[in-house]
Design an enzyme around this catalytic site. Sequence first.
Site, PDB file in Angstrom:
ATOM      1  N   LYS A   1       1.813 -89.538  49.450  1.00  0.00           N
ATOM      2  CA  LYS A   1       0.382 -89.240  49.527  1.00  0.00           C
ATOM      3  C   LYS A   1      -0.368 -90.264  50.374  1.00  0.00           C
ATOM      4  O   LYS A   1      -1.574 -90.114  50.597  1.00  0.00           O
ATOM      5  CB  LYS A   1      -0.218 -89.172  48.119  1.00  0.00           C
ATOM      6  CG  LYS A   1       0.355 -88.028  47.284  1.00  0.00           C
ATOM      7  CD  LYS A   1      -0.281 -87.954  45.917  1.00  0.00           C
ATOM      8  CE  LYS A   1       0.299 -86.785  45.105  1.00  0.00           C
ATOM      9  NZ  LYS A   1      -0.307 -86.700  43.752  1.00  0.00           N
TER      10      LYS A   1
ATOM     11  N   ARG B   1       9.854 -92.309  44.725  1.00  0.00           N
ATOM     12  CA  ARG B   1       8.542 -92.881  44.458  1.00  0.00           C
ATOM     13  C   ARG B   1       8.652 -94.401  44.348  1.00  0.00           C
ATOM     14  O   ARG B   1       9.593 -94.908  43.731  1.00  0.00           O
ATOM     15  CB  ARG B   1       7.985 -92.352  43.137  1.00  0.00           C
ATOM     16  CG  ARG B   1       7.659 -90.874  43.130  1.00  0.00           C
ATOM     17  CD  ARG B   1       6.889 -90.557  41.850  1.00  0.00           C
ATOM     18  NE  ARG B   1       6.584 -89.138  41.762  1.00  0.00           N
ATOM     19  CZ  ARG B   1       7.140 -88.308  40.900  1.00  0.00           C
ATOM     20  NH1 ARG B   1       8.048 -88.766  40.046  1.00  0.00           N
ATOM     21  NH2 ARG B   1       6.800 -87.035  40.863  1.00  0.00           N
TER      22      ARG B   1
ATOM     23  N   GLY C   1       9.784 -74.370  35.181  1.00  0.00           N
ATOM     24  CA  GLY C   1      10.984 -73.926  34.484  1.00  0.00           C
ATOM     25  C   GLY C   1      12.072 -74.975  34.526  1.00  0.00           C
ATOM     26  O   GLY C   1      11.964 -75.985  35.235  1.00  0.00           O
ATOM     27  N   HIS C   2      13.117 -74.727  33.757  1.00  0.00           N
ATOM     28  CA  HIS C   2      14.319 -75.551  33.761  1.00  0.00           C
ATOM     29  C   HIS C   2      15.527 -74.636  33.625  1.00  0.00           C
ATOM     30  O   HIS C   2      15.394 -73.411  33.513  1.00  0.00           O
ATOM     31  CB  HIS C   2      14.288 -76.579  32.632  1.00  0.00           C
ATOM     32  CG  HIS C   2      13.641 -77.880  33.008  1.00  0.00           C
ATOM     33  ND1 HIS C   2      14.092 -78.665  34.050  1.00  0.00           N
ATOM     34  CD2 HIS C   2      12.562 -78.523  32.485  1.00  0.00           C
ATOM     35  CE1 HIS C   2      13.328 -79.747  34.143  1.00  0.00           C
ATOM     36  NE2 HIS C   2      12.395 -79.684  33.219  1.00  0.00           N
ATOM     37  N   ASP C   3      16.691 -75.218  33.598  1.00  0.00           N
ATOM     38  CA  ASP C   3      17.939 -74.458  33.569  1.00  0.00           C
ATOM     39  C   ASP C   3      17.919 -73.350  32.509  1.00  0.00           C
ATOM     40  O   ASP C   3      18.271 -72.201  32.777  1.00  0.00           O
ATOM     41  CB  ASP C   3      19.104 -75.418  33.311  1.00  0.00           C
ATOM     42  CG  ASP C   3      20.457 -74.728  33.353  1.00  0.00           C
ATOM     43  OD1 ASP C   3      21.118 -74.768  34.397  1.00  0.00           O
ATOM     44  OD2 ASP C   3      20.864 -74.143  32.322  1.00  0.00           O
TER      45      ASP C   3
ATOM     46  N   ASP D   1      21.229 -74.861  37.169  1.00  0.00           N
ATOM     47  CA  ASP D   1      21.014 -76.023  38.038  1.00  0.00           C
ATOM     48  C   ASP D   1      22.155 -76.206  39.032  1.00  0.00           C
ATOM     49  O   ASP D   1      21.924 -76.435  40.224  1.00  0.00           O
ATOM     50  CB  ASP D   1      20.876 -77.291  37.195  1.00  0.00           C
ATOM     51  CG  ASP D   1      19.495 -77.456  36.598  1.00  0.00           C
ATOM     52  OD1 ASP D   1      18.606 -76.640  36.916  1.00  0.00           O
ATOM     53  OD2 ASP D   1      19.296 -78.395  35.808  1.00  0.00           O
TER      54      ASP D   1
END
Length: 379
Positions: A80, A44, A143-145, A174
């Site tokens: 975008k 970004r 979600g995460h690890d 991960d």
Amino acid sequence: MSATTDQTLPLSGIKVLDFSTLLPGPLASLILAEAGAEVVKIERPESGDAMRAYPPLAGTDSVSFALLNRGKRSLALDLKRPGDLERLAPLIAEADVLIEQFRPGVMERLGLGYGALKERHKRLIYCSITGRGQDGPKSGEVGHDLTYMAEAGLLSLAADPERGPCMPPVLVADIAGGTYPAVINILLALRRRDASGEGCHLDIAMTEQVLTFAFAELAELWATGKAPQGAAGLLTGGSPRYRIYPTADGRYLAVAALEDKFWRRFAELIQLPEPLRDDSRDPKATMDAVGRRILAQPSAHWRRVFSGEDVSSAVVVSLEEAVADQQLAWRRVFEAKLSLSGGSVPALPVPVVAPLRRAPGTAAAPALAEWAPTWAGWA
């Protein structure tokens, strides 16, 4: 053996566009870069990968970001904005691999989904890393690890009967469920493309991939209809032969004497009473007796007792002690260095052996938007 050069690295000439952030995708592209691939990190504008702001800092640099992104290029684009998407098109046309880690549907909404690209770029290997895969009733959930480990059932396998599941000390889902399967499948897809000329879409679901690590518990489940509960499994603390025991000085001894020959010698060295050496009779009694024997002496004593012996046991050390270990120094695990604004640190070890990776040296992570392609293609 002759020194490895960039031209002789296995992925020399392979071009990778990495749209991912944080850990799974960036570590995957780091491994590819260490094997010779040219990696461009799409970020970004202004903020870049969120990992750039993660502590700890060395000077103004995030050490975590630098460890995961050394040797790459950075290109800042607002996906975008139609103009930025147009600038991206010639880079996609030349890319061999694209890695993305968004939730399912995000790349499609940007016009960058595999369906939109595959007809124009038949050789492109498109790797998507998500928590639960590209489809299914839970595919769009955040979600995460930790949540992936919970949903895969792994947190329950070594849960303490009184305190419940413990926090894993490493990010298994991960890395082992995301990064490593992604790299393996990218390499397999490149090999297949050599024969067919065609790329493919790789759907890497971290929750699915970590199930491989429960192979022993799955075997028991399929055989008996019931998986081990809590810390009752052979490899999760249910056996006196494979368990962590406290020592007299507040440290711990990891015992992994599974095979009979190791167990017999271990039992002899700790002077375990003869009737308890057959742990099949009363595993709990044997476990308690081993615990008492180990707790009676400090860790230094057990180091001396087990030195040179085939017992498959080791004192639990801190991370500081581990990185200073003479074996790692002998193997030059931390020989490569990472340049930071606050000095330098050892580079992150990656699972690529010396003949197949860049020679150890000093590298750096890219500054945000430091790369300026020609926009007719890769410079």
